[in-house]
Each structure stands twice: as C-alpha cells, then as structure tokens.
Design a protein around this motif. Structure first.
Motif, short mmCIF file in Angstrom:
data_model
loop_
_atom_site.label_atom_id
_atom_site.label_comp_id
_atom_site.label_asym_id
_atom_site.label_seq_id
_atom_site.Cartn_x
_atom_site.Cartn_y
_atom_site.Cartn_z
N VAL A 65 0.81 -1.23 0.00
CA VAL A 65 0.00 0.00 0.00
C VAL A 65 0.84 1.28 0.00
CG1 VAL A 65 -1.94 -1.12 1.18
CG2 VAL A 65 -0.25 0.17 2.52
N ALA A 66 2.14 1.16 0.18
CA ALA A 66 2.97 2.36 0.33
C ALA A 66 3.79 2.64 -0.93
CB ALA A 66 3.91 2.18 1.52
N THR A 67 4.28 3.86 -0.98
CA THR A 67 5.20 4.29 -2.02
C THR A 67 6.56 4.55 -1.38
OG1 THR A 67 3.43 5.34 -3.29
CG2 THR A 67 5.67 6.10 -3.75
N LEU A 68 7.60 3.98 -1.95
CA LEU A 68 8.97 4.24 -1.49
C LEU A 68 9.36 5.62 -2.02
CD1 LEU A 68 11.62 3.23 -0.18
CD2 LEU A 68 12.21 2.27 -2.41
N LEU A 69 9.52 6.57 -1.10
CA LEU A 69 9.82 7.95 -1.48
C LEU A 69 11.31 8.24 -1.54
CD1 LEU A 69 7.27 9.88 0.80
CD2 LEU A 69 6.98 9.19 -1.60
N ASP A 70 12.07 7.63 -0.62
CA ASP A 70 13.48 7.97 -0.51
C ASP A 70 14.23 6.77 0.08
OD1 ASP A 70 15.79 9.50 -0.57
OD2 ASP A 70 15.24 10.78 1.10
N TYR A 71 15.50 6.73 -0.22
CA TYR A 71 16.38 5.68 0.28
C TYR A 71 17.78 6.29 0.40
CZ TYR A 71 19.48 1.64 0.11
OH TYR A 71 20.47 0.74 0.37
N TRP A 72 18.44 6.03 1.52
CA TRP A 72 19.78 6.60 1.75
C TRP A 72 20.65 5.59 2.47
CZ3 TRP A 72 22.66 7.52 6.13
CH2 TRP A 72 23.81 8.30 5.96
N THR A 73 21.93 5.57 2.09
CA THR A 73 22.93 4.78 2.81
C THR A 73 24.11 5.68 3.12
OG1 THR A 73 24.23 4.03 0.91
CG2 THR A 73 22.29 2.72 1.49
#
Length: 172
Positions: A161-169
């Motif tokens: 049900v969600a949208t992946l908006l951002d990802y950081w490492t």
C-alpha cells in the motif's frame, strides 16, 4: 490529524555494531557506527519530515544509533523503546505499526535486518525516481534508511500500500 492525510514511515537500520563478547542484544556500536549514526541523523533532518513518534528496538546498538541520530534533530520526538522490534519479521513489524494511534502522521522505526529491509520491500508497492533500484542494488546496510508513504489509518497498513519515497545509505 485526518486519516486522509498521507502518513510517512522512516525505516532506519541501526548503525554498524561491534562484536565484543556479549549477547547479540547487548552488542554496542563500533566507532564507524557512531560516526554513521550522526551522519544519518543529519540526513534524516534534511528530509524535512517532522517525526511525531520514534519506535526503537531495545537492543543496545539500536538505542545507541537513535541517541546519536536524534541529536541532529531540531526537536526530539516522543520515543518508545519496544522489545518486539528486536528479531521481528516484516509481518510482526506491520502488526506493531497497525497499533499506532491515528494522531501520529510521521513515524520512525529503528530496527534490524532482515526485518527492516523486508518491511521496506513488502510495503512499497510503488516507488518514486530510482529509490527502488538503489535499494535493490545496495541492500540495506547499517545506518541506511528508507522513507515510505501511504494513505489511510495505521490499521490499514499492509503489504503493497505504500510508495517508497526515498532511500539513503552512508556510502551516498
């Protein structure tokens, strides 16, 4: 807070832990982990997401990660240390999130792999930009975080049900 407003979840994996002669639950952060936790805190602040509630595993490394990261926040959100996050599966984490009060709009979860990465994968039915590609390529290393957004009540949170908006490492 209306349930019609989008909700955001920041899924934050603890920073790099050390391996001293202690139980897994009591493992502290390594020096690199302490540095990465502070950097992650600054990056979390840069997202501009005002965190209403932080749920943090009771493990030493997650508590230390949160303590260092939150020092970078303009305001410390309410924090709950939750035993059920330690060694939790994505399904168990969803069940925990389903208990969240609808007064909470933005929640941060500090936990462990494979649960955190699995949760990001399972919740994200869609993604913005190249966030999914980067997450799939890099995995979910120590001190990484993903931001997902969904509409509806916390009780309605379920796979896809969600949208992946951002990802950081830390390596970015």
């Amino acid at each position: 807070m209306s349930v019609a407003e989008p909700r955001r979840i920041v899924l934050f994996r603890h920073a790099k832990a050390d391996w001293p002669q202690v139980t897994d639950h009591e493992r502290p952060l390594a020096e690199r982990g302490r540095q990465d936790a502070a950097v992650a805190g600054r990056k979390l602040t840069d997202t501009g997401i005002p965190i209403d509630l932080a749920l943090c595993s009771t493990a030493t490394r997650t508590r230390e990660t949160w303590k260092l990261a939150v020092q970078e926040f303009p305001q410390r959100p309410k924090t709950v240390y939750e035993e059920r996050i330690y060694e939790a599966s994505p399904g168990e984490l969803i069940a925990l999130l389903n208990e969240t009060s609808d007064d909470v709009r933005n929640l941060l979860l500090v936990g462990h792999n494979p649960g955190i990465q699995g949760l990001a994968d399972i919740l994200s039915g869609t993604a913005e930009g190249d966030a999914r590609e980067r997450m799939d390529r890099r995995g979910f290393p120590a001190a990484a975080f993903a931001v997902v957004s969904f509409d509806g009540s916390w009780k309605s949170l379920e796979p896809g049900v969600a949208t992946l908006l951002d990802y950081w490492t830390p390596s970015e």
